[in-house]
Design an enzyme around this catalytic site. Structure first.
Site, short mmCIF file in Angstrom:
data_model
loop_
_atom_site.label_atom_id
_atom_site.label_comp_id
_atom_site.label_asym_id
_atom_site.label_seq_id
_atom_site.Cartn_x
_atom_site.Cartn_y
_atom_site.Cartn_z
N LEU A 1 18.41 -35.42 -13.18
CA LEU A 1 19.02 -36.65 -14.07
C LEU A 1 17.95 -37.75 -14.13
O LEU A 1 17.09 -38.12 -13.39
CB LEU A 1 20.12 -37.22 -13.18
CG LEU A 1 21.38 -36.28 -12.73
CD1 LEU A 1 22.35 -37.14 -12.06
CD2 LEU A 1 22.01 -35.63 -14.03
N CYS A 2 17.80 -37.93 -15.55
CA CYS A 2 17.04 -39.14 -16.02
C CYS A 2 17.44 -40.75 -15.94
O CYS A 2 18.57 -41.07 -16.61
CB CYS A 2 16.71 -39.01 -17.36
SG CYS A 2 15.53 -40.12 -18.19
#
Length: 267
Positions: A86-87
Site C-alpha cells: 500500500l502506498c
C-alpha cells in the site's frame, strides 16, 4: 537481519502495544523474525467493515525506525487489493516522509484511518458498501481456510506464503487462538468451509424458486408452469364441475320455456 537499534526499538514497541493496544487493533512480531509483524484490525462500528477480521503484515527494514515498513492487508476487504503493498505516507513508498518517532501503533492507527476513508492510492480499490459488508461477513472464514483452499493445500506455511492458497496455514501459525475461535464460529454458524456460505439444512425453510421456475427465468416460463398446474387441477375434476355455468344456464332456459308452454295451455 534487524540492526541492534531496530531489534531494541521493536522489542520495546511490542511490549507497549501489548500492554496498551489501540482500539480495534492487535499486533505482534513473528517469532522467527522480529522485522515481520502481523496485525488484525477489527472493523469498527458504523462502517461497512463492522465485525470484519482484517489480517495483514508490516515488513520492517533492518534500519527501522529510520525507514518505514511495507504495509499489506491480506484479507479481502473491498478497500485494498489483498496482499498488495500500500502506498501511504507511513509506508515504504515514501521513506523520506517517514518520521522515526512514529511507532507500530501510530502506523496501524494511520492504516485504520485511511481504510475507513474513501481516499484512493496504489493498492486501494473502489467497492460498494454492500460489497464491503459481504467481505466483512466472510473475513473470518477466509483467514482460517485460505479462502477455502484448506481442502487442497498440502504444504505448510512457508516464507512469504501469505495469501489464499496456503489453506490458512500462515494465519494459523501466527494466530493459533484466533484461528481456533474462527473454526468454532464456523461450526456454530454452519458455514461451509469450502465456500464460506451458510449451509442450508435439508428440509429446512427455503426462499428458493418454486414450481420449477428457474431463478432469473422468463415470464413465459412462469406462465407455462401456471398453465400446467391449472391443467393438473382440472384433470382431477368432473365434466359437470368444469361446465357448471353452462348447465345452470341451460336449466334456467328449460324452466322458462316450460313455464311459457304451461301458461299458453291454460289460456
Amino acid at each position: 537481519m534487524a540492526s541492534r537499534a531496530a531489534q531494541k526499538r521493536l522489542t520495546r514497541e511490542y511490549k507497549s502495544i501489548s500492554e496498551n493496544p489501540p482500539p480495534y487493533i492487535t499486533a505482534h512480531p513473528s517469532e522467527s523474525n522480529i522485522l515481520e509483524w502481523h496485525y488484525i484490525i477489527t472493523g469498527p462500528e458504523n462502517t461497512p467493515y463492522h465485525g470484519g477480521q482484517y489480517w495483514g503484515t508490516l515488513m520492517f527494514p533492518p534500519n527501522y525506525p529510520f525507514a518505514p515498513p511495507a504495509i499489506r492487508m491480506h484479507t479481502p476487504s473491498g478497500r485494498f487489493q489483498p496482499s498488495s503493498r500500500l502506498c501511504l505516507s507511513i509506508s515504504d513508498f515514501h521513506p523520506r516522509s517517514f518520521n522515526p518517532a512514529w511507532e507500530v501503533s501510530t502506523i496501524l492507527i494511520g492504516l485504520l484511518s485511511f481504510m475507513t476513508s474513501e481516499e484512493m492510492t496504489t493498492g486501494s480499490v473502489s467497492a460498494s458498501e454492500a460489497e464491503r459488508k459481504y467481505h466483512a461477513a466472510r473475513s473470518r472464514w477466509w483467514n482460517s481456510t485460505g479462502g477455502g483452499s484448506h481442502l487442497k493445500a498440502e504444504n505448510g506455511a512457508g516464507k512469504g506464503n501469505i495469501k489464499a492458497g496456503d489453506g490458512g496455514a500462515k494465519f494459523r501459525s501466527e494466530w493459533p487462538e484466533v484461528d481456533a475461535e474462527n473454526w468454532k464460529w464456523m461450526r456454530e454458524n454452519k458455514i461451509d468451509t469450502a465456500t464460506g456460505n451458510r449451509i442450508v439444512e435439508p428440509g429446512g425453510p427455503s426462499c428458493g424458486p418454486q414450481l420449477g421456475i428457474a431463478a432469473g427465468g422468463s415470464g413465459h416460463q412462469a406462465h407455462a408452469v401456471v398453465d400446467a398446474v391449472i391443467q393438473q387441477r382440472d384433470a382431477g375434476q368432473g365434466w359437470i364441475f368444469r361446465n357448471k355455468l353452462v348447465l345452470a344456464g341451460a336449466i334456467i332456459f328449460v324452466y322458462v320455456l316450460i313455464a311459457r308452454l304451461l301458461g299458453e295451455g291454460s289460456s
